[in-house]
Design a protein around this motif. Structure first.
Motif, PDB file in Angstrom:
ATOM      1  N   MET A 117       0.838  -1.200   0.000  1.00 42.46           N
ATOM      2  CA  MET A 117       0.000   0.000   0.000  1.00 42.46           C
ATOM      3  C   MET A 117       0.872   1.249   0.000  1.00 42.46           C
ATOM      4  O   MET A 117       1.945   1.271   0.620  1.00 42.46           O
ATOM      5  N   LEU A 118       0.411   2.284  -0.673  1.00 45.79           N
ATOM      6  CA  LEU A 118       1.139   3.537  -0.761  1.00 45.79           C
ATOM      7  C   LEU A 118       1.389   4.121   0.628  1.00 45.79           C
ATOM      8  O   LEU A 118       0.471   4.232   1.442  1.00 45.79           O
ATOM      9  N   GLY A 119       2.655   4.475   0.926  1.00 47.60           N
ATOM     10  CA  GLY A 119       3.000   5.086   2.203  1.00 47.60           C
ATOM     11  C   GLY A 119       3.188   4.113   3.336  1.00 47.60           C
ATOM     12  O   GLY A 119       3.353   4.527   4.490  1.00 47.60           O
ATOM     13  N   LEU A 155      -6.647   9.501   5.920  1.00 45.14           N
ATOM     14  CA  LEU A 155      -6.676  10.666   5.038  1.00 45.14           C
ATOM     15  C   LEU A 155      -7.686  11.713   5.506  1.00 45.14           C
ATOM     16  O   LEU A 155      -7.397  12.920   5.483  1.00 45.14           O
ATOM     17  N   ILE A 156      -8.868  11.279   5.920  1.00 44.26           N
ATOM     18  CA  ILE A 156      -9.903  12.237   6.342  1.00 44.26           C
ATOM     19  C   ILE A 156      -9.450  12.990   7.598  1.00 44.26           C
ATOM     20  O   ILE A 156      -9.570  14.231   7.679  1.00 44.26           O
ATOM     21  N   HIS A 157      -8.909  12.281   8.569  1.00 42.11           N
ATOM     22  CA  HIS A 157      -8.425  12.956   9.779  1.00 42.11           C
ATOM     23  C   HIS A 157      -7.238  13.856   9.462  1.00 42.11           C
ATOM     24  O   HIS A 157      -7.088  14.943  10.044  1.00 42.11           O
ATOM     25  N   ALA A 252       2.768   8.473 -12.750  1.00 36.73           N
ATOM     26  CA  ALA A 252       3.856   8.476 -11.762  1.00 36.73           C
ATOM     27  C   ALA A 252       3.799   9.738 -10.900  1.00 36.73           C
ATOM     28  O   ALA A 252       3.992   9.677  -9.677  1.00 36.73           O
ATOM     29  N   GLU A 253       3.531  10.876 -11.521  1.00 36.75           N
ATOM     30  CA  GLU A 253       3.436  12.136 -10.768  1.00 36.75           C
ATOM     31  C   GLU A 253       2.225  12.111  -9.834  1.00 36.75           C
ATOM     32  O   GLU A 253       2.275  12.634  -8.711  1.00 36.75           O
ATOM     33  N   TYR A 254       1.140  11.516 -10.312  1.00 34.93           N
ATOM     34  CA  TYR A 254      -0.069  11.439  -9.495  1.00 34.93           C
ATOM     35  C   TYR A 254       0.175  10.621  -8.222  1.00 34.93           C
ATOM     36  O   TYR A 254      -0.264  11.007  -7.127  1.00 34.93           O
ATOM     37  N   GLU A 255       0.872   9.495  -8.357  1.00 36.37           N
ATOM     38  CA  GLU A 255       1.192   8.682  -7.190  1.00 36.37           C
ATOM     39  C   GLU A 255       2.107   9.429  -6.236  1.00 36.37           C
ATOM     40  O   GLU A 255       1.991   9.318  -5.015  1.00 36.37           O
ATOM     41  N   GLU A 256       3.016  10.222  -6.783  1.00 36.90           N
ATOM     42  CA  GLU A 256       3.914  11.016  -5.937  1.00 36.90           C
ATOM     43  C   GLU A 256       3.131  12.068  -5.151  1.00 36.90           C
ATOM     44  O   GLU A 256       3.399  12.301  -3.964  1.00 36.90           O
ATOM     45  N   LYS A 257       2.159  12.719  -5.803  1.00 36.25           N
ATOM     46  CA  LYS A 257       1.338  13.722  -5.119  1.00 36.25           C
ATOM     47  C   LYS A 257       0.476  13.076  -4.029  1.00 36.25           C
ATOM     48  O   LYS A 257       0.270  13.660  -2.955  1.00 36.25           O
ATOM     49  N   ARG A 258       0.000  11.878  -4.295  1.00 34.46           N
ATOM     50  CA  ARG A 258      -0.766  11.161  -3.271  1.00 34.46           C
ATOM     51  C   ARG A 258       0.100  10.863  -2.052  1.00 34.46           C
ATOM     52  O   ARG A 258      -0.344  10.994  -0.898  1.00 34.46           O
ATOM     53  N   LEU A 259       1.343  10.469  -2.286  1.00 38.10           N
ATOM     54  CA  LEU A 259       2.252  10.191  -1.175  1.00 38.10           C
ATOM     55  C   LEU A 259       2.582  11.462  -0.400  1.00 38.10           C
ATOM     56  O   LEU A 259       2.663  11.443   0.840  1.00 38.10           O
ATOM     57  N   GLN A 260       2.750  12.575  -1.107  1.00 37.09           N
ATOM     58  CA  GLN A 260       3.013  13.850  -0.429  1.00 37.09           C
ATOM     59  C   GLN A 260       1.842  14.254   0.466  1.00 37.09           C
ATOM     60  O   GLN A 260       2.040  14.727   1.599  1.00 37.09           O
ATOM     61  N   GLU A 261       0.644  14.084  -0.064  1.00 31.71           N
ATOM     62  CA  GLU A 261      -0.525  14.416   0.761  1.00 31.71           C
ATOM     63  C   GLU A 261      -0.575  13.550   2.012  1.00 31.71           C
ATOM     64  O   GLU A 261      -0.866  14.043   3.122  1.00 31.71           O
ATOM     65  N   LEU A 262      -0.274  12.264   1.872  1.00 28.52           N
ATOM     66  CA  LEU A 262      -0.318  11.363   3.014  1.00 28.52           C
ATOM     67  C   LEU A 262       0.700  11.773   4.083  1.00 28.52           C
ATOM     68  O   LEU A 262       0.390  11.764   5.284  1.00 28.52           O
ATOM     69  N   LYS A 263       1.888  12.157   3.656  1.00 22.78           N
ATOM     70  CA  LYS A 263       2.905  12.593   4.618  1.00 22.78           C
ATOM     71  C   LYS A 263       2.503  13.887   5.299  1.00 22.78           C
ATOM     72  O   LYS A 263       2.725  14.063   6.511  1.00 22.78           O
ATOM     73  N   HIS A 264       1.921  14.820   4.549  1.00 25.58           N
ATOM     74  CA  HIS A 264       1.458  16.069   5.153  1.00 25.58           C
ATOM     75  C   HIS A 264       0.331  15.815   6.166  1.00 25.58           C
ATOM     76  O   HIS A 264       0.250  16.488   7.204  1.00 25.58           O
TER      77      HIS A 264
END
Length: 311
Positions: A117-119, A155-157, A252-264
């Motif tokens: 799973m991503l992240g 993600l919601i929290h 690939a960029e979309y998956e990277e943005k998803r990972l950035q959001e998860l870390k934030h």
């Protein structure tokens, strides 16, 4: 005359009861043989019947009334379970198949966090990912896996925490909204969020609540419509949905943005707890606290502070 007749009648009656006399011519009357008398049998005296003492019959005991059979208990309906009821629990199986943790090299991660799973960096020291979600999710997106639900919650929290961090910092950095006579002139002038929450008009809080309710209803509708194809956190805003900023990323960029959001999201959830605790302890907004900490104290600016007196 009457006496003569009565006498003759009495003689006649008396002669009738005497022994008869037989007169035969030329023959003597044969003497009568004495009749042998048979001795009378002694009759045994009758024994008086023995009276039997009446036997008192014991009154028959009444049979105890048969006890009514207790009504058979209805078997409780079998509870629905999300997993198999036989064998070890899902949590035990997950820890039995544990793998090394990337986030905590000195610890093990449960088998549910296999890195697909991503992240996923194997950070689950309390084993939350090993516990199946409750049955209340069966009606909405029941086909989703347990990890998908946990990622959705993360993600919601995290998004709410990011908005809260902005709300803690923005009033002191950019100023507050103006008030009016209806809301109160100073209704929005408080920079400490914990203090502002008690002074904001109730209708303003109601607006926030109604907007959040609308987003939740919309999110549940998306989950129901997409089922097992649902991507956690996809509210159809941005690329692939309502896209006011014209975002267009490659896969690939979309998956990277998803990972950035998860870390934030993860950083914001930790950060908002620290901001809330500090504001509660100090009673001041974040910027005021940072400004004070960056100013050198007056005693530090004196040239002779670190030198012995008299030099």
């Amino acid at each position: 005359m009457k006496v003569v007749l009565l006498s003759a009648l009495a003689l006649g009656v008396a002669s009738a009861f005497q022994a008869p006399m037989t007169i035969a011519i030329g023959k003597k009357p044969s003497p009568k043989k004495p009749e042998k008398k048979t001795p009378a049998k002694k009759v045994a005296p009758k024994k008086a019947p023995v009276k039997k003492a009446p036997v008192k019959k014991a009154p028959a005991k009444k049979a105890a009334p048969a006890k009514k059979a207790a009504p058979a208990k209805k078997a409780a309906p079998a509870k629905k379970t999300t997993g198999s009821t036989v064998g070890p629990s899902p949590s035990a199986l997950a820890w039995a198949n544990s793998v090394p943790s990337t986030a905590l090299p000195f610890a093990q991660a449960p088998g549910t966090l296999d890195g697909t799973m991503l992240g996923d960096v194997g950070f689950d020291p309390f084993g939350f990912s090993t516990v199946p979600v409750g049955p209340w999710f069966e009606g909405i997106g029941g086909e989703l896996g347990d990890l998908t639900w946990y990622r959705e919650a993360e993600l919601i929290h995290g998004r709410i925490a990011q908005l809260a961090v902005v709300g803690f910092l923005a009033p002191a950095l950019f100023g507050t909204l103006p008030g009016n006579e209806w809301t109160g002139v100073d209704a929005y002038s408080y920079k400490n969020p914990l203090e502002a929450f008690t002074h904001v008009p109730k209708l303003a809080l109601l607006q926030i609540f109604l907007f959040a309710t609308y987003l939740e209803i919309k999110r549940i509708g998306i989950i129901r419509s997409e089922g097992k194809n649902y991507q956690p956190g996809d509210l159809k805003i941005g690329q692939g949905g309502w896209n006011p900023f014209g975002l267009d990323y490659s896969p690939a960029e979309y998956e990277e943005k998803r990972l950035q959001e998860l870390k934030h999201c993860r950083l914001a959830m930790v950060g908002i707890f620290g901001l809330w605790a500090q504001a509660l302890a100090s009673g001041k907004d974040v910027v005021s606290q940072l400004s004070f900490s960056l100013v050198a104290p007056e005693y530090y600016t004196k040239a002779g502070y670190f030198l012995p007196e008299g030099i």
